[in-house]
Design an enzyme around this catalytic site. Sequence first.
Site, PDB file in Angstrom:
ATOM      1  N   LYS A 183      11.088 -11.100   6.395  1.00 29.39           N
ATOM      2  CA  LYS A 183      11.015 -10.605   4.662  1.00 29.39           C
ATOM      3  C   LYS A 183      11.367  -8.996   4.761  1.00 29.39           C
ATOM      4  O   LYS A 183      10.830  -8.516   6.594  1.00 29.39           O
ATOM      5  CB  LYS A 183       9.542 -10.038   4.791  1.00 29.39           C
TER       6      LYS A 183
HETATM    7  O1  LIG Z   1       6.146  -0.266   5.600  1.00 32.67           O
HETATM    8  P1  LIG Z   1       5.434   0.628   4.391  1.00 32.67           P
HETATM    9  O2  LIG Z   1       6.649   1.178   3.503  1.00 32.67           O
HETATM   10  O3  LIG Z   1       4.241   1.133   4.504  1.00 32.67           O
HETATM   11  O4  LIG Z   1       4.803  -1.038   3.496  1.00 32.67           O
HETATM   12  C1  LIG Z   1       4.120  -2.208   4.167  1.00 32.67           C
HETATM   13  C2  LIG Z   1       3.488  -2.559   2.422  1.00 32.67           C
HETATM   14  O5  LIG Z   1       4.759  -3.646   2.541  1.00 32.67           O
HETATM   15  C3  LIG Z   1       4.074  -4.785   2.591  1.00 32.67           C
HETATM   16  O6  LIG Z   1       5.028  -5.634   3.983  1.00 32.67           O
HETATM   17  C4  LIG Z   1       4.839  -5.633   1.088  1.00 32.67           C
HETATM   18  O7  LIG Z   1       3.430  -5.126   0.384  1.00 32.67           O
HETATM   19  P2  LIG Z   1       4.366  -4.260  -0.587  1.00 32.67           P
HETATM   20  O8  LIG Z   1       4.654  -5.093  -1.655  1.00 32.67           O
HETATM   21  O9  LIG Z   1       3.109  -3.668  -0.978  1.00 32.67           O
HETATM   22  O10 LIG Z   1       5.891  -3.037  -0.256  1.00 32.67           O
HETATM   23  C5  LIG Z   1       3.151  -5.340   3.047  1.00 32.67           C
HETATM   24  O11 LIG Z   1       2.457  -6.501   3.326  1.00 32.67           O
HETATM   25  C6  LIG Z   1       2.756  -3.859   3.862  1.00 32.67           C
HETATM   26  O12 LIG Z   1       1.156  -3.269   3.905  1.00 32.67           O
END
Ligand SMILES: O=P(O)(O)OC[C@H]1O[C@](O)(COP(=O)(O)O)[C@@H](O)[C@@H]1O
Length: 271
Positions: A183
Amino acid sequence: MLSYAAVGKKIRLGRLLPDGKSLIFAFDHGVEHGPSDFSGETINPRKILEKIVDVVDAIMLLPGMANITSDVWAGKVPLIVKVTSKTSLRPEDARLLQSPFGWVEDVVALGAEAVAATVYWGSHYEDSMLKQWFTVKREAEKYGLPCLQLSYPRGPAIKNMYDVEVVRYGVRAAIESGADLIKTYYTGSTETFREVVKTAAGIPVLMSGGAKAKTLLDFLHVVKSVMDAGGQGVVVGRNIFQHENPKGAAKAISAVVHEGLDPEEAVKKAG
Ligand SMILES: O=P(O)(O)OC[C@H]1O[C@](O)(COP(=O)(O)O)[C@@H](O)[C@@H]1O
């Protein structure tokens, strides 16, 4: 002849990517960002999960959340358990480290199809994150559990974490560290994301949703671009649970991922 674990991993990956593609609902924000990511009724995790469990291909939760909401998701949607996290309560420079947030045995006990862990490539803490990643990886291999790596290049030497060369580096490092699913960030165009996919050498690449887009249609264009580039899906949190109609948003995203609908068509599914 495959080992037992290899058979198990194959079966689990098939469940997560039923047609080779996947829409995974990420819902670990309560720790990464805190309760401020939620408003109104969405502060109740059950309210969100019950809306989307029959629309998405899998949900990604932290172990405690999986445990307290199992009556909502169990038997309805595959579970991925993330075993690393960090709060944004930490001092700024300590936020580039994720800590253990559960163990692979817990993931197995919860009946999950995969385990997830973050690696901030380029962080001051890359060394300890790698030790953590390989601890998870070694355990997961024993149980035939696929490992989803949140490959997030971040650190003082990285000026733009969405730059294609930076994202490609993180993806190459992810496959070399044994990620079964990756991811990572969108690089801004189909052409550049195609380079990211090529760098993954056949390991499925899923785009991380990111902060809520201005409109669902805008987000659907990004999803379409990722799929056109050969991405195998998306892992989305805020662009689903912060939408006024989470179920509709998930349906629209799923239509782009699985049916290849154009965003203008897919957005109609959001009602
Ligand atoms: O690293 P960031 O930008 O704080 O976002 C972390 C969040 O984004 C993610 O990786 C993906 O979620 P989102 O689609 O809300 O970005 C979540 O698993 C995690 O909580």
